[in-house]
Design a protein around this motif. Sequence first.
Motif: not given
Length: 548
Positions: A37-46, A208-212, A231-235
Amino acid sequence: MFKQSIFLRIYGGLVILVVLVALFGYLFVQIVNYNRVQEYRQSLTDGISYVISEGVARQPTHQDKLDWISDASALIDAPIYYLETSKVDLTRTEKQRLANLQAVIRYDAQNQTAYIVMGIKGDPNHLLYMSVKVEDLDERQMRAIPTFIWDYLAYYPGQEKETLAKIQKYFRYKVDIKNILELNLDSEQTSRILLDHNSIVLYRDSTSENGTTITILSPKPKFPRQVLVIGPIPVFNWMPFSLAAGVTLLSLFVLSLGIYGLLVPIQRKLREVNYALNRMKSGDLSLRLPVSGADEMAGLASSYNSMSDHIQRLIEAQRELMRAVSHELRTPVARIRFGMEMLAEEENYFDRLHQVEQIDKDIEALNNLIDEIMTYAKLEQGTPSFDFERVVLAEVLDQVVHETEALKTQKEIILDAPPATLEVDAEYRYLHRVVQNLVGNAVRYCDHKVLIRGGINDQGLAYICVEDDGCGIPEEDRGRVFEAFARLDGSRTRASGGYGLGLSIVSRIAYWFGGNIAVDESPDLGGARFTMTWPARRFKNKKKSTFK
């Protein structure tokens, strides 16, 4: 009881093991998801961090920077602070990320707040610091993302697509500009983009693996047919298939190790039993298994040891019996053969009659010997069939006294009888045999007097005591007197008669009664005293036996 049952120990161990594995799996998922989740948050904000950093850096004056930051703060409805770098305590890794114009996210789980630190291009002395409540994230803030991107692209008119391709490396998700006709939109969505010039957010579920996933569509200012597609940006998926499969396989592996650990001690003990049985099959009965614990395997080891002892004792007893029988049978057989030869040569009628009487006595002695041998073998080599019942002890003692007096032994038999109402649990036939053998042995070796007692002692054990006034048995020979075919030196010799099986039979009957037989010196008569004890009460509601 838990330690005494293999089933309960394995079942309880499995329950504890499953709980521990489940706890381990939960903690493992939490640890992995914390990093994910830390990596996910950073991926959304970079990516947006780079765009905001560029926007602030383009402002010519300090006041313009503050005004731009104020407008951006109002746009995303979250405070953005313009701080000196020295006022923020940063780690080495965080400084490296800021130098690469990547965002640093610090998450406060207790307050559900994300603190975002962004660097400014060309200005290492200042930082942008923003705090966002996770629960306050809404569609408005998501719509603000394309506004910052369009603001960045405004400096590159006509080169928007090329510019996006250059900065794509800062985004972990796809960012592109497409014609609205290339998008598969319904009429309402198309109307909101072309007529209202509004950004729209599309949510799409997938197996699929990405889901929503989330896709943001934002029209280009003054050119609504050009749409910025983010996007698409995976939830974030807390339990993707790869993580679930990994945790499952790891849990099964740990569980299999635990089960193996539970079964290894049992497997080792079974191998020991199997090895001991193979040794026994080859004829080696010397091996004994270690008995540890109180479970079924310990009971199996103890039973094996008892069985080995019993088999070894039976083999030794059989060998001793064969040697003794072959020796004991020779004497009466030799006398019978000698008598037959004398009978053939004897011409006098009375002498021939005397020889016949001697042969008859030898045959009777032979019958008695065979009967003793059969009784001893039955008691020694297996569990005899005992029918325990309530027996009046005085009746048994009195019966043996009358039978002994009828033999005209010229010995004084004294009976110190117990109360006539005293009953004990016993097998009448074998109890009678015990008293008969002990009294017969005492009559054979006494000088003049034999004393018989019986009753229940202070420990609740039934007892029979037979004493004589003979020379007694030396203390060093008292252990041997119960061995089969054993005869002692001195006054208790072969000349006194018997075959050395009477006391052995008494010893085996005492064993199967659950008691024991002992010999010591008679305090009243000075000779030998034999005392047999056994549990007076074995069963309840047994009917009383009567002598016939």
